[in-house]
Enzyme design. Sequence first.
Site, mmCIF file in Angstrom:
data_model
loop_
_atom_site.group_PDB
_atom_site.id
_atom_site.type_symbol
_atom_site.label_atom_id
_atom_site.label_comp_id
_atom_site.label_asym_id
_atom_site.label_seq_id
_atom_site.Cartn_x
_atom_site.Cartn_y
_atom_site.Cartn_z
ATOM 1 N N GLU A 40 -8.698 -1.927 7.691
ATOM 2 C CA GLU A 40 -7.468 -1.548 8.376
ATOM 3 C C GLU A 40 -7.777 -0.375 9.297
ATOM 4 O O GLU A 40 -8.457 0.569 8.896
ATOM 5 C CB GLU A 40 -6.355 -1.151 7.403
ATOM 6 C CG GLU A 40 -5.867 -2.280 6.514
ATOM 7 C CD GLU A 40 -4.783 -1.829 5.541
ATOM 8 O OE1 GLU A 40 -4.104 -0.805 5.813
ATOM 9 O OE2 GLU A 40 -4.607 -2.499 4.504
ATOM 10 N N GLU A 89 -6.100 -1.872 -2.247
ATOM 11 C CA GLU A 89 -5.491 -0.631 -2.732
ATOM 12 C C GLU A 89 -5.118 -0.718 -4.208
ATOM 13 O O GLU A 89 -3.976 -0.522 -4.616
ATOM 14 C CB GLU A 89 -4.282 -0.285 -1.868
ATOM 15 C CG GLU A 89 -4.707 0.088 -0.450
ATOM 16 C CD GLU A 89 -3.562 0.348 0.491
ATOM 17 O OE1 GLU A 89 -3.691 1.266 1.334
ATOM 18 O OE2 GLU A 89 -2.540 -0.350 0.412
#
Length: 701
Positions: free
Chosen positions: A495, A418
Amino acid sequence: MSSYLEDFSPGAGHRSPARAWVDSDAAQLSLNGQWRFRWSPTAAGLDEPGATDYDDSGWDTIAVPSHWVLEGDGAYGHPIYTNVQYPFPIDPPHVPDENPTGDHRRRFTLPDWDAERVLLRFDGVESVYRVWLNGHEVGIGKGSRLVNEFDVTDLLTAGENVIAVRVHQWSSMTYLEDQDQWWLPGIFRDVTLLARPYGAVDDVWLRTDLDPDTGGSVTPELVAGDAAYPVTVEIPELQVSRTFTTAADVAAFGVGAVEPWTAETPRLYEVHVRSSGETVTLRLGFRRVQITGDLFLVNGRKVVFRGMNRHETHPVRGRMFDADHARADLLHMKRAGVNAIRTSHYPPHPRVLDLADELGFWVIDECDLETHGFVFLGWRGNPSDDPRFRDAYLDRIERTVERDKNHPSIVIWSLGNEAGTGANLAAMANWVRRRDPARPVHYEGDYTGAYTDVYSRMYPNFAETAAIGGQSGPLLGCTAAEGQRVRTKPFLMCEFAHAMGNGPGGMQLYDDLAERFPRLHGGFIWEWRDHGLLTHAADGTPFYGYGGDFGEVVHDGNFVMDGMILPDETPTPSLAEFTVVNQPVVVTRVGRELTLRNRYHSLSTDHLHFRAVREVDGEPIDDVELAVGSVPAGGRTTVELPEGLVAEGPGPSEAFLTVTAVLAQDAPWAPAGHVVAVAQLALDPAAPPATGHPRPGRTDA
């Protein structure tokens, strides 16, 4: 304000290039223990503590390793939890004036070493630190979860020495370390003095390969001076010994037939690398990682990741490493059917990777990098595309790969998490490919597949996952042409299935999609463990705290409590569901015929015993052992059941057939009798289905 707190450099004075973390018979001295300690809420106005005669008699003491916010009952500040947001305004490279700073000092006696060089190694310090030895500045360390080594040969004296380390909680590098976790400053991993003997091997990488026709091979990469030679590489179990008389002689060699390393068969061979000055010991696994078309393969077979994202966290010690706890943690994973670990979002302590090699996990090793808070600015000013941060980005991936390169469990390198996208990430990917072309590069933020080798996403819904698996439909962030490109790559979910509250749900549907579409390779649950920190209410009642429980002004509440197990090791019900959904043997029934399908990557069913129990109203009536035979990985077989075993219950009774597969013998990760697969099959055709979706133990009658 000191410039090193707000510059763009990756530090100063540390050894470069980095080297592998290996076991050596060379002497070393642990500097762990009690250090003198002074804490300040700010970095301003502090005198330098490095002088040998500096008076620290009025200081406190603190254990090293530790996090100072978990010591002193709040006297040294408190933990802070944020997920996305930074705990201070975004203004890189600047940091707040309120910058908690911990000064550490200790004295030690240098052993009588006959060493050519001496290195000072820090395995983990959050976030930036300055080091003095005997009054002389050694260097600046950055990269909280990365190793720094400093050459201190010329600064040491015979007898007593004094080391001082100043650690700041915030620095320009904090902008690169915005991982979803607690901010926990301090020297939290080992500090070690390493003797480097005359004739030592400075660095070693034994690259292995497994050819289906010719067997195993080793390509040595040795960094050593002329005095180290001859250097011998020995694999005693294979009766292999190769001696290289000079650096120019070093070359690849075959070792013949070997047992392959996989996450299911983690076969390791001990190797000794002997030079004139030291012996280095490693454990090698022979395996071949490939991407063929849109398939990710190890040893020629597709891998399906049934994985967990794993932070390093403990309710009392924070990110401090404890060998017994780490082993128990990975054993818990293994017994629950977890076959893969993503090291979110930084390299773990190197001993964790030793355990992954030994117990058997597919590992995505992730770099210590995240800039998630820049999302609030629309990614404007993101360090990932700021050329001033380029050296720091490259330094981080280099130290990740070089430290961990010998581990067979690592099958993919990840650039970080991220951090948006940008030229610095692309440069990292290019560096990895040049350095280690045998392992692919992962980074979820590269939505268009511009510089990564696998296509990765977070939390795609079922329809989108099906579209990714198929060959039609728009893909997030992609033009039509970019969509065509990413569809040529293997897909994994780094994820998915967020394990918060009563979650996660839908794991069976994702598993069904992975079985339906070959290019889907499973994924990693977010996440393995709650990060709750043990604290106490006003009346002394203990509880596990989350964001805001330590007086933080800026925090993200209970979002850090999102694990499949609780801080005290208690598994959540969702872990039982994960275990069933991801079990390696799937059982279905049509009439008296059972079909058993082997979903292992490489194991046959020879290590399992199968039983079937008929239950009526919860009471076992019949119990038989099933003669399944040997079913190879990816294969299936049918077993005909005795007629009475599948009889329906009398009248309104509930009748079920429960089939279990258990370990026939003790394994390194579980005792004989451990259940690895179970299917409960309804014998009453009128019974309502337990779920509206297909289950591994569904009855097809």
